[in-house]
Write a protein that holds these residues in place. Structure first.
Motif, PDB file in Angstrom:
ATOM      1  N   VAL A 118       0.838  -1.095  -0.126  1.00 28.36           N
ATOM      2  CA  VAL A 118       0.060  -0.087  -0.026  1.00 28.36           C
ATOM      3  C   VAL A 118       0.975   1.271  -0.035  1.00 28.36           C
ATOM      4  O   VAL A 118       1.586   1.516   0.911  1.00 28.36           O
ATOM      5  N   LEU A 119       0.842   2.132  -1.073  1.00 25.34           N
ATOM      6  CA  LEU A 119       1.240   3.253  -0.995  1.00 25.34           C
ATOM      7  C   LEU A 119       0.211   4.446  -0.402  1.00 25.34           C
ATOM      8  O   LEU A 119      -0.920   4.371  -0.684  1.00 25.34           O
ATOM      9  N   LEU A 120       1.096   4.945   0.679  1.00 29.02           N
ATOM     10  CA  LEU A 120      -0.107   5.810   1.680  1.00 29.02           C
ATOM     11  C   LEU A 120      -0.568   7.012   0.829  1.00 29.02           C
ATOM     12  O   LEU A 120      -0.046   7.531  -0.250  1.00 29.02           O
ATOM     13  N   GLN A 135       4.875  -4.679  -9.530  1.00 30.00           N
ATOM     14  CA  GLN A 135       4.348  -5.604  -8.860  1.00 30.00           C
ATOM     15  C   GLN A 135       2.783  -5.361  -8.626  1.00 30.00           C
ATOM     16  O   GLN A 135       1.976  -6.211  -8.757  1.00 30.00           O
ATOM     17  N   GLU A 136       2.518  -3.945  -8.249  1.00 34.19           N
ATOM     18  CA  GLU A 136       1.006  -3.574  -8.008  1.00 34.19           C
ATOM     19  C   GLU A 136       0.541  -3.594  -9.048  1.00 34.19           C
ATOM     20  O   GLU A 136      -1.042  -4.060  -9.127  1.00 34.19           O
ATOM     21  N   GLU A 159       3.000  -3.145   4.010  1.00 43.05           N
ATOM     22  CA  GLU A 159       2.773  -4.428   3.574  1.00 43.05           C
ATOM     23  C   GLU A 159       1.208  -4.328   3.951  1.00 43.05           C
ATOM     24  O   GLU A 159       0.499  -3.749   4.877  1.00 43.05           O
ATOM     25  N   ASN A 160       0.538  -5.291   3.016  1.00 47.82           N
ATOM     26  CA  ASN A 160      -1.083  -4.970   3.055  1.00 47.82           C
ATOM     27  C   ASN A 160      -1.565  -5.508   4.468  1.00 47.82           C
ATOM     28  O   ASN A 160      -2.820  -5.197   4.766  1.00 47.82           O
ATOM     29  N   GLN A 161      -0.957  -6.356   5.322  1.00 51.58           N
ATOM     30  CA  GLN A 161      -1.569  -6.735   6.689  1.00 51.58           C
ATOM     31  C   GLN A 161      -0.692  -6.045   7.721  1.00 51.58           C
ATOM     32  O   GLN A 161      -0.599  -6.329   8.786  1.00 51.58           O
ATOM     33  N   ASP A 162       0.056  -5.005   7.260  1.00 49.50           N
ATOM     34  CA  ASP A 162       0.962  -4.022   8.515  1.00 49.50           C
ATOM     35  C   ASP A 162       1.966  -5.053   8.907  1.00 49.50           C
ATOM     36  O   ASP A 162       2.490  -4.609  10.037  1.00 49.50           O
ATOM     37  N   SER A 163       2.542  -5.923   8.249  1.00 44.94           N
ATOM     38  CA  SER A 163       3.472  -6.650   8.925  1.00 44.94           C
ATOM     39  C   SER A 163       4.982  -5.945   8.961  1.00 44.94           C
ATOM     40  O   SER A 163       5.722  -6.300   9.669  1.00 44.94           O
ATOM     41  N   TRP A 164       5.076  -5.221   7.824  1.00 39.79           N
ATOM     42  CA  TRP A 164       6.292  -4.327   7.835  1.00 39.79           C
ATOM     43  C   TRP A 164       5.952  -2.851   7.192  1.00 39.79           C
ATOM     44  O   TRP A 164       4.966  -2.828   6.362  1.00 39.79           O
TER      45      TRP A 164
END
Length: 220
Positions: free
Chosen positions: A72-74, A143-144, A91-96
């Protein structure tokens, strides 16, 4: 479609070539961006910081939907200065998350805490990544784009790429400790090898006419 030279200008051309004509509302004006944003990110937000994705209802209004498929680009509205860095991607699940040194250094450094995924005893919360900001953004945008295609497939038995395939970005670095992202244009499809998995994305109603292996549909 030509191979990337690792510049944000190439990304702007690629985005328009793949997603279609750019509307003025798809980008942000200079006055809408914080002064501490490094130049490559400024270019990307000005060009596509509000470009809607294929399903705009899935994203927060005024968000760059085409850059919120896998990671995700903020939104520009959510950017803030943190100890001399700007957090701009998660990361899409906020893992990093990823940050970049602020203001306008000649070569802004991308930092990430993704190493927490494989390092049991990390010494630092954020560490510097290998690619330059422009190279990092190239791996991210491609990638996106693949993951945002209307049709998305993977294959456990990838075939050799056909002669007409055009390499766009090979052995690109991302958040990992080795090159992980390679992309090709093959007719109407984009082919990606990401961390050992091959992905194929296309937007046309018909599947690619070239042999790309036994496809397992993820979305159609």
């Amino acid at each position: 479609m030509r191979a990337s030279d690792g510049s944000v200008e190439w990304l702007e051309d690629f985005i328009t070539a793949w997603h279609g004509p750019r509307q003025p509302r798809y980008g942000l004006t200079e006055t809408e961006l914080p002064e501490f944003l490094p130049a490559p990110l400024r270019h990307l937000y000005r060009h596509a910081g509000r470009w809607p994705g294929p399903n705009p209802e899935e994203h927060v209004p005024e968000s760059p939907g085409i850059f919120q498929q896998q990671d995700v680009l903020l939104r520009a509205e959510d950017l803030s200065l943190r100890d001399g860095t700007v957090e701009f991607l998660s990361e899409n699940q906020d893992s990093w998350t990823c940050r970049v040194t602020a203001a306008s250094p000649a070569a802004p450094v991308v930092l990430s805490n993704a190493h927490w995924m494989w390092d049991d005893e990390p010494e630092d919360e954020y560490t510097a990544l290998t690619p330059s900001l422009e190279q990092f953004l190239t791996s991210f945008v491609l990638q996106e784009t693949v993951f945002g295609c209307r049709n998305l497939a993977t294959t456990s038995e990838p075939a050799a790429l056909p002669d007409q395939s055009v390499p766009l970005w090979l052995d690109g670095w991302y958040v990992f400790e080795e090159p992980s992202h390679s992309f090709w244009s093959v007719g109407s499809a984009l082919v990606a090898d990401i961390s050992g998995t091959r992905w194929i994305g296309w937007n046309t109603p018909a599947a690619p006419s070239v042999e790309l292996g036994k496809l397992q549909m993820i979305r159609s």
